[in-house]
Design a protein around this motif. Structure first.
Motif, PDB file in Angstrom:
ATOM      1  N   TYR A   1      16.577  64.229 -59.091  1.00 55.08           N
ATOM      2  CA  TYR A   1      16.652  63.313 -60.235  1.00 55.08           C
ATOM      3  C   TYR A   1      17.348  62.024 -59.799  1.00 55.08           C
ATOM      4  O   TYR A   1      18.076  62.009 -58.810  1.00 55.08           O
ATOM      5  CB  TYR A   1      17.465  63.939 -61.385  1.00 55.08           C
ATOM      6  CG  TYR A   1      18.944  64.052 -61.068  1.00 55.08           C
ATOM      7  CD1 TYR A   1      19.851  63.095 -61.540  1.00 55.08           C
ATOM      8  CD2 TYR A   1      19.441  65.079 -60.267  1.00 55.08           C
ATOM      9  CE1 TYR A   1      21.202  63.166 -61.215  1.00 55.08           C
ATOM     10  CE2 TYR A   1      20.785  65.167 -59.947  1.00 55.08           C
ATOM     11  CZ  TYR A   1      21.658  64.203 -60.423  1.00 55.08           C
ATOM     12  OH  TYR A   1      22.998  64.268 -60.094  1.00 55.08           O
TER      13      TYR A   1
ATOM     14  N   LEU B   1      11.697  60.336 -55.502  1.00 57.00           N
ATOM     15  CA  LEU B   1      12.631  61.470 -55.467  1.00 57.00           C
ATOM     16  C   LEU B   1      12.563  62.178 -54.119  1.00 57.00           C
ATOM     17  O   LEU B   1      13.600  62.584 -53.562  1.00 57.00           O
ATOM     18  CB  LEU B   1      12.332  62.450 -56.604  1.00 57.00           C
ATOM     19  CG  LEU B   1      12.554  61.929 -58.026  1.00 57.00           C
ATOM     20  CD1 LEU B   1      12.159  62.990 -59.052  1.00 57.00           C
ATOM     21  CD2 LEU B   1      14.010  61.509 -58.240  1.00 57.00           C
TER      22      LEU B   1
ATOM     23  N   LYS C   1      11.831  61.052 -67.907  1.00 56.09           N
ATOM     24  CA  LYS C   1      13.208  61.408 -68.309  1.00 56.09           C
ATOM     25  C   LYS C   1      13.236  62.777 -68.996  1.00 56.09           C
ATOM     26  O   LYS C   1      14.088  63.624 -68.696  1.00 56.09           O
ATOM     27  CB  LYS C   1      13.762  60.340 -69.254  1.00 56.09           C
ATOM     28  CG  LYS C   1      15.178  60.640 -69.730  1.00 56.09           C
ATOM     29  CD  LYS C   1      15.609  59.705 -70.841  1.00 56.09           C
ATOM     30  CE  LYS C   1      16.918  60.174 -71.431  1.00 56.09           C
ATOM     31  NZ  LYS C   1      17.210  59.523 -72.718  1.00 56.09           N
TER      32      LYS C   1
ATOM     33  N   LYS D   1      13.830  64.269 -64.630  1.00 54.37           N
ATOM     34  CA  LYS D   1      13.805  63.565 -63.342  1.00 54.37           C
ATOM     35  C   LYS D   1      14.587  62.251 -63.360  1.00 54.37           C
ATOM     36  O   LYS D   1      14.764  61.616 -62.332  1.00 54.37           O
ATOM     37  CB  LYS D   1      12.349  63.331 -62.920  1.00 54.37           C
ATOM     38  CG  LYS D   1      11.671  64.661 -62.582  1.00 54.37           C
ATOM     39  CD  LYS D   1      10.172  64.555 -62.463  1.00 54.37           C
ATOM     40  CE  LYS D   1       9.566  65.948 -62.265  1.00 54.37           C
ATOM     41  NZ  LYS D   1       8.116  65.918 -62.263  1.00 54.37           N
ATOM     42  N   ALA D   2      15.037  61.846 -64.543  1.00 57.84           N
ATOM     43  CA  ALA D   2      15.904  60.672 -64.683  1.00 57.84           C
ATOM     44  C   ALA D   2      16.879  60.954 -65.826  1.00 57.84           C
ATOM     45  O   ALA D   2      16.454  61.371 -66.908  1.00 57.84           O
ATOM     46  CB  ALA D   2      15.080  59.427 -64.991  1.00 57.84           C
ATOM     47  N   ARG D   3      18.158  60.719 -65.568  1.00 54.78           N
ATOM     48  CA  ARG D   3      19.152  60.946 -66.624  1.00 54.78           C
ATOM     49  C   ARG D   3      19.107  59.830 -67.664  1.00 54.78           C
ATOM     50  O   ARG D   3      19.338  60.061 -68.843  1.00 54.78           O
ATOM     51  CB  ARG D   3      20.554  61.047 -66.024  1.00 54.78           C
ATOM     52  CG  ARG D   3      20.785  62.341 -65.234  1.00 54.78           C
ATOM     53  CD  ARG D   3      22.188  62.416 -64.657  1.00 54.78           C
ATOM     54  NE  ARG D   3      23.185  62.260 -65.701  1.00 54.78           N
ATOM     55  CZ  ARG D   3      24.187  61.362 -65.668  1.00 54.78           C
ATOM     56  NH1 ARG D   3      24.302  60.542 -64.642  1.00 54.78           N
ATOM     57  NH2 ARG D   3      25.048  61.280 -66.642  1.00 54.78           N
TER      58      ARG D   3
END
Length: 269
Positions: free
Chosen positions: A92, A85, A120, A124-126
């Motif tokens: 994200y 990141l 997630k 930090k991750a969709r």
């Protein structure tokens, strides 16, 4: 339901420096909205700077990166995501993948998939997913995380490695198969069947391979550095192949795998 993964994307494997920045900038200018990178590619910082320099807002770009197999223990996985990141210059990613299953299951899958889900849940991750997972690994992953949690299994698919059983298996689990190396590192350009289909449609063999995947409902992200090819790959989505074309391409499957490093799992085919 609309496809959550924009198609086609831009693959960035083996692209670095000004070549990479130019490819990302050009792709975004042409209308691409999906950029695929990975820790292993060593280019996350350059991808991030190209996205930052573009006029396309970050929230309109579907950005994928992947955790390499030597960072799968939970502490290392989470640290590696922070590094990614930071390099990408974003808070994200849209999709975070496990790049390869842990060789010889050295790190238990439950450990690294649980850590992936926690990343997630932390925003930090969709979406999360996997790459290079076999049918057995997919079953194990769904048992661990439950149905609906894994967005995709990113696998090698092209006319010479069609991976039909694995694709059907993913789809039964509600997992979208996505295709890397859709042009079989350029081999599609030399194939007589694909050349004949392309000629019939006033297209080129690369466009036929991308159109074939599109008609199968499989998003892909060919790597390209030339504006003409980037444009051509986008235009491939307008190509409509006949059933006769699709049947002819189906016969090209010969189980020819390009990506099979020594740490790969035991393949389904």
């Amino acid at each position: 339901m609309s496809q959550p993964i924009p198609n086609p994307g831009l693959g960035t494997f083996r692209l670095t420096g000004d070549t990479l920045r130019h490819a990302v900038t050009t792709a975004l200018k042409l209308g691409y909205r999906h950029i695929d990178t990975a820790q292993f590619y060593g280019n996350e910082a350059e991808v991030g700077s190209a996205i930052e320099a573009s006029s396309v807002p970050r929230n309109e770009i579907f950005l994928t990166t992947k955790v390499w197999w030597d960072r799968l223990d939970p502490v290392s996985l989470k640290a590696s995501v922070e590094e990614s990141l930071s390099k990408l210059g974003t808070g994200y990613v849209d999709l975070l993948l496990i790049h390869w299953p842990s060789p010889d299951d050295e790190v238990p899958m439950r450990d690294y998939l649980t850590a992936l889900k926690e990343v997630k849940d932390a925003g930090k991750a969709r979406h999360i997913g996997v790459s290079n997972f076999t049918k057995a690994y997919i079953d194990q992953a769904v048992d661990i995380l439950g149905k609906g949690e894994i967005l995709t299994n990113q696998i090698e698919v092209h006319p010479f490695l069609q991976n039909r059983e694995l694709i059907a298996h993913c789809e039964r689990h509600g997992i979208i198969p996505t295709a890397f190396m859709p042009l079989a590192v350029g081999k599609v350009l030399e194939d007589e069947t694909l050349k004949a289909i392309a000629e019939k449609h006033g297209a080129n063999p690369a466009q036929v391979a991308i159109a074939w995947l599109n008609q199968l409902g499989i998003p892909t992200f060919p790597s390209s550095t030339k504006e003409q090819n980037l444009k051509s790959n986008l235009e491939a989505l307008k190509l409509e192949l006949s059933q006769e074309d699709m049947d002819a391409i189906a016969k090209l499957d010969r189980g020819e795998r390009v990506a099979s490093p020594d740490f790969a799992p035991k393949w389904d085919q």
